[in-house]
Structure formats: structure tokens, C-alpha cells
Design an enzyme around this catalytic site. Structure first.
Site, short mmCIF file in Angstrom:
data_model
loop_
_atom_site.label_atom_id
_atom_site.label_comp_id
_atom_site.label_asym_id
_atom_site.label_seq_id
_atom_site.Cartn_x
_atom_site.Cartn_y
_atom_site.Cartn_z
N ARG A 240 0.85 -1.19 0.00
CA ARG A 240 0.00 0.00 0.00
C ARG A 240 0.88 1.23 0.00
O ARG A 240 1.96 1.24 0.62
CB ARG A 240 -0.86 0.07 1.28
CG ARG A 240 -2.13 -0.75 1.26
CD ARG A 240 -3.17 -0.19 0.29
NE ARG A 240 -4.39 -1.00 0.28
CZ ARG A 240 -4.61 -2.07 -0.47
NH1 ARG A 240 -3.68 -2.49 -1.31
NH2 ARG A 240 -5.75 -2.74 -0.40
N GLU A 269 -2.29 7.88 -4.06
CA GLU A 269 -2.61 7.46 -5.43
C GLU A 269 -4.08 7.71 -5.76
O GLU A 269 -4.91 7.70 -4.84
CB GLU A 269 -2.25 5.98 -5.63
CG GLU A 269 -3.10 5.02 -4.80
CD GLU A 269 -2.65 3.58 -4.92
OE1 GLU A 269 -1.46 3.28 -4.72
OE2 GLU A 269 -3.53 2.74 -5.19
N HIS A 287 -1.00 0.24 -9.61
CA HIS A 287 -1.74 -0.62 -8.67
C HIS A 287 -2.44 -1.78 -9.40
O HIS A 287 -3.67 -1.89 -9.37
CB HIS A 287 -2.75 0.22 -7.86
CG HIS A 287 -3.14 -0.43 -6.56
ND1 HIS A 287 -3.42 0.27 -5.41
CD2 HIS A 287 -3.31 -1.74 -6.22
CE1 HIS A 287 -3.74 -0.56 -4.43
NE2 HIS A 287 -3.68 -1.80 -4.90
#
Ligand code: GLV
Length: 328
Positions: A240, A269, A287
Site C-alpha cells: 500500500r 494514489e 496498482h
């Protein structure tokens, strides 16, 4: 009998909508607009269950404003977008999508680590810019994977998958640090040795982060930790954003106190720290660690099955909290 109402907060596979529509009154968001908090609250009025992704924050304000909500199925293994104590206190069941994404995500972590060590994107950009005019003995020399020391911070299912790939596929020495040490049989299966965090930072040739995000893991890798790593080491984050202090990382990459980084996740993000975009020694992906077609479908199905199971059997398949009292 009236069907329970559910909201699919983001776009999902049409087949999932079709199958959920047989049991539920389904509201969708196939335009995939990321909903603001107030938009999400508005769309959850009178709704009994929701399918979410990591982009939708389920917190106390939202739960108070959406008293009919009983279950939230996150289409992700991580669920740091859930305020779990608030959900539990209000009797809201949360679920995630573990296991179905383990191997796909471990594959990707390994790929990102290799791409970083062998400078794949940096050399590809050089080629695409038309700068490749001749072979040269030291052109884009990187570091080896085989025989190197693989360090893993966070040794859950995905960490173990990466450890096994490293140990068995590439002859790596695997060291790890985790809140709790694995049992001897699991350590033997992954051929991984438990070390302190300091030893992990100091010895790893390639350090991969696979720990969940929490207040405790916020900036687990900052300037002080980066300073302990070898100048030849790489850092890969598939966990993360926020686990790494991106500003400190960009400074370390710029100063070459570490050799490179592979990042699939970022603080704040989808915004990315501008410095990271300009550095050559970082591989950046949006991601996508769990993004194989079959795995994304399996994640969507598991999230959907959790909703079905909750409303038909009063239990879920992959809970992330235990709901005992319902406060409404
Ligand atoms: C993706 O980041 C997930 O948690 O599944």
C-alpha cells in the site's frame, strides 16, 4: 418478497451484475466515476449491502448517514479503506477477497522486483527514444536475482508466495520480518529465515514489502530505514502507499543510496509524487498487482458471493470482522 438493495460502488464485470440481479435490487456505477464521500452516502440511502474497492472509505460518518447498510464486500484483500472498529460497533459486516489473488499478486511482485533489478523500463525507454546505437559492455548493467538475498517485510500469504518463488525458482536466500514469526513448517516450506527488521534492511539485496497498511505500518520505510539498506539494493512495494515515505524514497533514489525501486502503490494514489516520475531508477505501475483477467474475475465473484451468502445464509465467506451487536 422485496429483494435487498445493493450498490456496486464501482464498475464491475457485466456477468457479475447479471448474476446479482437475480437476487438483489442492484444499483450500479458502470461509468466508474469514483464517488466522493457525499455522493457515496447519497447512493447508499436505503441500501442494504455494497460492493466496494479500496477507493471507497467506509467510516463512522458514512455509517451514521447510511443506517440501513448491513454488509460491505471489498473487492480487494486489503481493507484499510474500512474503519473496522466503527463498522463492528455498528454491526456492519465487512468482507475482503483473500486467497484468490495470492499467486497472481506474488507473480507480479516478483516481476516488479526483477524489472527493477534488471532495469527493464529504464532500458526500454532508452530504446524507444532512439538512443540505442551500439552494444556496450556496461549498458544497463543491473543486479542479479538468482543467488541474491531476498528480504520480505510482511510474511502473510502473498509474502510466502514471493518467498517460495525466490527460494525454489531462483535459488535466493530468503529472509523475512513479520509481526509474528511463522511456524517452523511454513518457514521450511518457504525456505525463509526470520530476522529483525534492522537485519532485513541491512542484508537484503532485494527488499519486497507485502504488509498491510495500518497506523503502525505508516512510513515503515522512511529515511532512517532506507539509510540502512545497501547502495546496490532494490525496494519493491506491492502493499500500500503510505507504507513507504515517498519523499524519502525519491531522495534516496536520487542520491543512489539505494539502486532502484519498483512501485505499484503510492501515497495519495492515483497521484504520484512528481519526483518519482522523473527518476530513471524506478519502475512504476498503476496498482495492478492482482490484475490478471481470471484473478480479477475471481475477486469480483468472491465479493459478490459474500453479499449473496450474507443475505441468504446470514454468514459470509471471508469476513474481516466479527459482528455481534447491531446498533441501529
Ligand atoms: C489490492 O491492493 C488488494 O488489496 O487486493
Amino acid at each position: 418478497m422485496t429483494k435487498p438493495k445493493i450498490l456496486l460502488a464501482r464498475a464491475v464485470f457485466p456477468a457479475i451484475i447479471e448474476s446479482l440481479s437475480t437476487r438483489f435490487d442492484v444499483a450500479t456505477n458502470q461509468t466508474d466515476q469514483v464517488l466522493t464521500k457525499s455522493e457515496l452516502i447519497a447512493r447508499l440511502q436505503g441500501v442494504d449491502g455494497a460492493l466496494t474497492t479500496g477507493s471507497e472509505r467506509i467510516d463512522s460518518d458514512l455509517l451514521v448517514a447510511c443506517p440501513q447498510l448491513k454488509v460491505v464486500a471489498n473487492m480487494a484483500v486489503g481493507y484499510n479503506n474500512f474503519d473496522l472498529p466503527a463498522m463492528t460497533e455498528r454491526g456492519v459486516q465487512g468482507t475482503n477477497t483473500p486467497d484468490v489473488l495470492t499467486d497472481t499478486t506474488a507473480d507480479f511482485g516478483f516481476a516488479l522486483m526483477m524489472a527493477t533489478a534488471r532495469r527493464l523500463t529504464e532500458s526500454e525507454h532508452f530504446l524507444r527514444r532512439g538512443e540505442w546505437t551500439k552494444w556496450r559492455y556496461d549498458m544497463f548493467t543491473g543486479s542479479d536475482i538468482h543467488g541474491a538475498t531476498l528480504g520480505i517485510l510482511g510474511m502473510g500469504r502473498i509474502g510466502q508466495g514471493i518467498a517460495s518463488r525466490g527460494a525454489h525458482g531462483f535459488g535466493m536466500e530468503v529472509i523475512y520480518h513479520n509481526r509474528t514469526r511463522l511456524d517452523p513448517a511454513t518457514e521450511a516450506r518457504c525456505r525463509a529465515s526470520y530476522v529483525s527488521k534492522a537485519e532485513l534492511l541491512q542484508r537484503a539485496d532485494h527488499l519486497v514489502l507485502v504488509l498491510p497498511y495500518s497506523a503502525e505500518s505508516h512510513h515503515a520505510i522512511g529515511a532512517a530505514e532506507l539509510a540502512q539498506m545497501k547502495p546496490t539494493a532494490t525496494l519493491t512495494n506491492i502493499a500500500r502507499g503510505g507504507i513507504v515515505d515517498d519523499v524519502a524514497l525519491a531522495a534516496a533514489l536520487k542520491a543512489r543510496t539505494i539502486a532502484g525501486a519498483g512501485l505499484d502503490v503510492f501515497e495519495g494514489e492515483p497521484a504520484v509524487l512528481p519526483d518519482l516520475l522523473t527518476l530513471p531508477n524506478v519502475v512504476l505501475t498503476p496498482h495492478i498487482a492482482s490484475a490478471s483477467g481470471p484473478t480479477r474475475m475471481a475477486m469480483a465473484r468472491l465479493a459478490a458471493d459474500n453479499l449473496v451468502s450474507f443475505f441468504t445464509e446470514g454468514r459470509v465467506l471471508t469476513p474481516v470482522n466479527t459482528v455481534t451487536s447491531i446498533v441501529r
